[in-house]
Design an enzyme around this catalytic site. Structure first.
Site, PDB file in Angstrom:
ATOM      1  CG  LEU A 110      14.310 -26.923 -49.230  1.00 12.50           C
ATOM      2  CD1 LEU A 110      13.361 -28.004 -49.381  1.00 12.50           C
ATOM      3  CD2 LEU A 110      13.709 -25.441 -49.797  1.00 12.50           C
ATOM      4  CG  ASP A 111      16.378 -22.726 -44.193  1.00 12.50           C
ATOM      5  OD1 ASP A 111      16.033 -23.550 -43.272  1.00 12.50           O
ATOM      6  OD2 ASP A 111      16.014 -21.911 -44.654  1.00 12.50           O
ATOM      7  CG  LEU A 112      19.030 -27.683 -39.863  1.00 16.58           C
ATOM      8  CD1 LEU A 112      19.878 -28.946 -40.379  1.00 16.58           C
ATOM      9  CD2 LEU A 112      19.899 -27.118 -38.619  1.00 16.58           C
ATOM     10  CB  THR A 114      13.187 -24.779 -45.205  1.00 19.31           C
ATOM     11  OG1 THR A 114      13.616 -23.472 -44.662  1.00 19.31           O
ATOM     12  CG2 THR A 114      12.260 -24.709 -46.269  1.00 19.31           C
TER      13      THR A 114
END
Length: 263
Positions: A110-112, A114
């Site tokens: 999961l990106d930073l 999210t």
């Protein structure tokens, strides 16, 4: 003559199944008696012993992780935490939110910014099947977006959006309110949901993953984690090991399977 070296330790099959979370030993004996368990592709029988480090054990055709020491966590990842084991910039990581031992790895990314559900485990095969796009395990997101998507924008999201790395696979998309979308995908490309929404003119303001295959949990606060139950791990395996039928419909064979081990 020298005595032969002892072979690897073997344990009763029902004990290995119970340790893997498939129920009590009595329940696991019933699974074996019902011929629902195989070892290395062969139907197992009561009294069989296995080497958990080597033998492949399956229930209803779904491989079960019986190796000692396997752990499976679910974390509600907060925004601002990196989905890596180490970050050169010194930002907090998801690994720092769960026990240090045994060492685990995140299943996918999961990106930073999210938020939401993330599985961490030390089981390699399950990780591969949950993350590789060919196995098509669903991931569901709630996306707060800028503006209200039109019917045309929703149709584009559902049918596939042209991105710089190709057209996305069809997605399930519903408009919950003026600025809130529920989006279900199975590809898992880098920042895919954000790029899809931006491509149709509605950049994401906030993104939360709410489901991975059959796994949901509305009780975990941001930053909290817990062990997955044996039943949850088995259901994830059912999703990850589901086969695709001739029409490309994943999970079609589940109608012939039981939903899980009997309790």
């Amino acid at each position: 003559m020298t005595a032969p070296e002892p072979g690897p330790p073997r344990e009763r099959l029902q004990k290995a199944l119970a340790r893997a979370g498939l129920g009590s030993r009595r329940a696991c004996e019933e699974l074996i008696a019902d011929e629902r368990v195989t070892v290395n592709g062969q139907v197992a029988y009561l009294g069989d012993r296995v080497d958990p480090e080597v033998d492949e054990v399956a229930v209803d055709g779904v491989v079960v992780g019986v190796r000692p020491g396997l752990v499976h966590y679910v974390l509600n990842k907060p925004a601002g935490v990196v989905t890596t084991a180490d970050d050169p910039q010194g930002r907090p990581t998801v690994i720092g939110l769960v026990p240090a031992e045994p060492r685990v790895h995140p299943v996918g990314r999961l990106d930073l910014e999210t938020e939401g559900l993330l599985i961490l485990t030390n089981e390699g095969e399950l990780t591969h099947r949950l993350t590789h796009p060919s196995f098509g395990v669903d991931k569901e997101y709630l996306a707060e977006v800028d503006g209200t998507p039109s019917r045309g924008a929703l149709r584009r999201l559902r049918e596939g959006v042209e991105l710089d790395d190709g057209v996305t696979a069809p997605a399930r998309v519903s408009l919950l309110s003026d600025h809130l979308l529920r989006i279900t995908i199975h590809e898992g490309r880098n920042r895919q949901v954000r790029r899809m929404c931006e491509a149709v003119g509605h950049p994401v303001v906030r993104l939360v993953r709410t489901r991975i295959g059959p796994l949901t949990d509305r009780t975990l606060a941001p930053g909290e984690w817990r062990d997955l139950t044996g039943e949850e791990v088995h259901e994830l395996r059912l999703a990850a090991f589901a086969e695709e039928d001739d029409d490309g419909d994943r999970g079609a064979d589940r109608s012939t399977r039981r939903s899980g081990p009997r309790r």
